[in-house]
Design a protein around this motif. Sequence first.
Motif, mmCIF file in Angstrom:
data_model
loop_
_atom_site.group_PDB
_atom_site.id
_atom_site.type_symbol
_atom_site.label_atom_id
_atom_site.label_comp_id
_atom_site.label_asym_id
_atom_site.label_seq_id
_atom_site.Cartn_x
_atom_site.Cartn_y
_atom_site.Cartn_z
ATOM 1 N N VAL A 70 1.216 -1.361 -0.079
ATOM 2 C CA VAL A 70 0.351 0.023 -0.355
ATOM 3 C C VAL A 70 1.050 1.152 0.236
ATOM 4 O O VAL A 70 2.117 0.971 0.720
ATOM 5 N N ILE A 71 0.566 2.592 -1.058
ATOM 6 C CA ILE A 71 1.210 3.712 -0.883
ATOM 7 C C ILE A 71 0.563 4.688 -1.246
ATOM 8 O O ILE A 71 -0.465 4.243 -1.187
ATOM 9 N N ARG A 72 1.356 5.501 0.018
ATOM 10 C CA ARG A 72 0.613 6.810 0.041
ATOM 11 C C ARG A 72 1.706 7.579 -1.174
ATOM 12 O O ARG A 72 2.893 7.818 -0.339
ATOM 13 N N ARG A 80 -1.507 13.097 -0.498
ATOM 14 C CA ARG A 80 -3.216 12.910 -0.117
ATOM 15 C C ARG A 80 -4.037 10.967 -0.738
ATOM 16 O O ARG A 80 -4.814 10.682 -0.218
ATOM 17 N N GLU A 81 -3.293 11.225 -1.875
ATOM 18 C CA GLU A 81 -3.355 9.773 -2.093
ATOM 19 C C GLU A 81 -2.996 8.332 -1.527
ATOM 20 O O GLU A 81 -1.716 8.554 -1.766
ATOM 21 N N LEU A 82 -4.071 7.300 -1.930
ATOM 22 C CA LEU A 82 -2.998 5.995 -1.334
ATOM 23 C C LEU A 82 -3.532 4.824 -2.966
ATOM 24 O O LEU A 82 -5.199 5.382 -3.063
ATOM 25 N N ALA A 109 -12.387 -1.199 1.559
ATOM 26 C CA ALA A 109 -11.833 -0.305 1.145
ATOM 27 C C ALA A 109 -12.433 0.036 -0.602
ATOM 28 O O ALA A 109 -13.277 -1.727 -0.700
ATOM 29 N N ARG A 110 -12.922 0.983 -0.522
ATOM 30 C CA ARG A 110 -13.304 1.038 -2.043
ATOM 31 C C ARG A 110 -11.913 1.871 -3.539
ATOM 32 O O ARG A 110 -11.483 1.951 -3.170
ATOM 33 N N LEU A 111 -12.048 0.853 -4.410
ATOM 34 C CA LEU A 111 -10.999 0.793 -5.206
ATOM 35 C C LEU A 111 -11.415 1.363 -6.208
ATOM 36 O O LEU A 111 -12.120 0.552 -6.929
ATOM 37 N N GLY A 112 -10.212 1.949 -6.999
ATOM 38 C CA GLY A 112 -10.890 2.069 -8.342
ATOM 39 C C GLY A 112 -10.201 2.064 -9.764
ATOM 40 O O GLY A 112 -9.822 0.989 -9.344
ATOM 41 N N GLU A 138 -6.297 2.401 -8.044
ATOM 42 C CA GLU A 138 -6.183 3.884 -6.877
ATOM 43 C C GLU A 138 -7.253 3.379 -5.318
ATOM 44 O O GLU A 138 -8.052 2.197 -5.942
ATOM 45 N N VAL A 139 -6.745 3.754 -4.758
ATOM 46 C CA VAL A 139 -7.816 3.581 -3.537
ATOM 47 C C VAL A 139 -8.249 4.940 -3.033
ATOM 48 O O VAL A 139 -8.188 5.815 -3.012
ATOM 49 N N GLU A 140 -9.659 4.761 -3.776
ATOM 50 C CA GLU A 140 -11.397 5.421 -3.662
ATOM 51 C C GLU A 140 -11.821 6.497 -2.174
ATOM 52 O O GLU A 140 -11.412 7.879 -1.823
ATOM 53 N N ALA A 141 -10.981 5.488 -1.282
ATOM 54 C CA ALA A 141 -11.481 5.391 0.320
ATOM 55 C C ALA A 141 -11.640 4.164 1.537
ATOM 56 O O ALA A 141 -11.815 2.964 0.452
ATOM 57 N N VAL A 142 -11.594 4.793 2.143
ATOM 58 C CA VAL A 142 -11.408 3.345 3.559
ATOM 59 C C VAL A 142 -12.738 3.548 4.445
ATOM 60 O O VAL A 142 -12.787 4.365 4.680
ATOM 61 N N TYR A 143 -13.035 3.155 4.448
ATOM 62 C CA TYR A 143 -14.343 3.217 5.012
ATOM 63 C C TYR A 143 -14.252 2.206 6.480
ATOM 64 O O TYR A 143 -14.837 2.450 7.184
#
Length: 418
Positions: free
Chosen positions: A53-55, A58-60, A87-90, A105-110
């Motif tokens: 997992v790469i940061r 601000r993007e993951l 998580a939501r992957l794009g 792309e990781v759009e969100a981690v809920y």
Amino acid sequence: MHGNAKWAVGGIIGGSAAAGLLAAGSSALALYFARRVITPVRVREEDQEVLAVIRDGRELQVILKATPDSTVEGVYGFFFDGGRGHARLGRILSYSPAEQTVLREVEAVYSGDLTTARRGYWSGAVHPDPAALGLPAEEVQIEVDGGTAPAWLVRAAPQAGLPAELPAEGAGAAGATPPSDVWAIMVHGRGASRQEGLRAVRVARDLGLSSLLISYRNDGLAPSAQDGRYGLGSTEWRDVEAAIAYALDHGAREVVLFGWSMGGAICLQTADLSRYHHLIRAMVLDAPVINWVNVLAHHAELNRIPSAVGRYGQLMMSHPLGRRLTGLAAPVDLKAMDWVSRAVELRTPTLILHSVDDEYVPYGPSATLAEKNPEMVTFETFSTARHTKEWNVDPERWEALVTAWLRQQLAPRKTPAG
């Protein structure tokens, strides 16, 4: 007895014993196959490997092992940590066939900490709840066999010029938006949850429908059936009928059923057997099971189970004598759920969306049903989507197709002049 005769007898006895062992082995394999089909799985296999997992500011971003799921474009849910993380992957940022890796792309981690995840499982359920879509929802309880089943109720969008507030139960408050008199009932698939239906809620809401995203027996939220086994639609439809009753008690006059995979089979049984069948205005079925015999034969082949053994497993599920072995309270009538054979009996307008690349439920029976009953069934194909992920691959097309078709079905019915 001569030696040759002794050898012949020994060979016959040995052959009989071998045949008996073979038959016993086939029976055991058939029973194992049957039980796997009808027994709910409480813990999903985490078969997708997370490499890093790469940061990036601000993007993951996440590097995954390349698999048939992870290499398809679209937006998806990714569950990890035993399903507690989501998580939501794009979009795909890069793909290396040589290294068998894909960067997404990781759009969100809920929920959960994706940076510590090493494995997880792929899902079409992108959002965890209606709030993640920015939609207000109520948690309601529907009376079903054995207790109550939780459901999300997402009410229709407020009408222009009227306030959004609604009374706690039904209509009646002066100035409040009246609830839509057509409700959408979302029926998830085997091994999935009510989250699956969230992909259709915006379409339903924009069309003026309130949505009821239900749970049903053996899905981990609703009460389990007494036998703890799936009926593949032959029993679960009663929980959909209970949801229709709830909708009718709370302002609905008609309903539209949405069903995914086995949820499609459940909707078809509801339209066939429910006392409310005449109030089902239309059905939208995504990758539905139209013919269980076809699906089970497909899975026997995928698992390299001989076709005869697979058919024996089907017999165990559908024959009254098989229930002691399978644990079913009653046999599953697979023939009654063959809508290819019963095509002309389907009298509810139905839209089917199904990917030609569906690896789990072959699209052939969906196409055949539409060919046999073009008056009632509209069929739209997708590609590359795999199972129940038509929306995930192309949400704009999915929503446009469903919106246009449902708008036609929901148009005021013409009455004879005079």
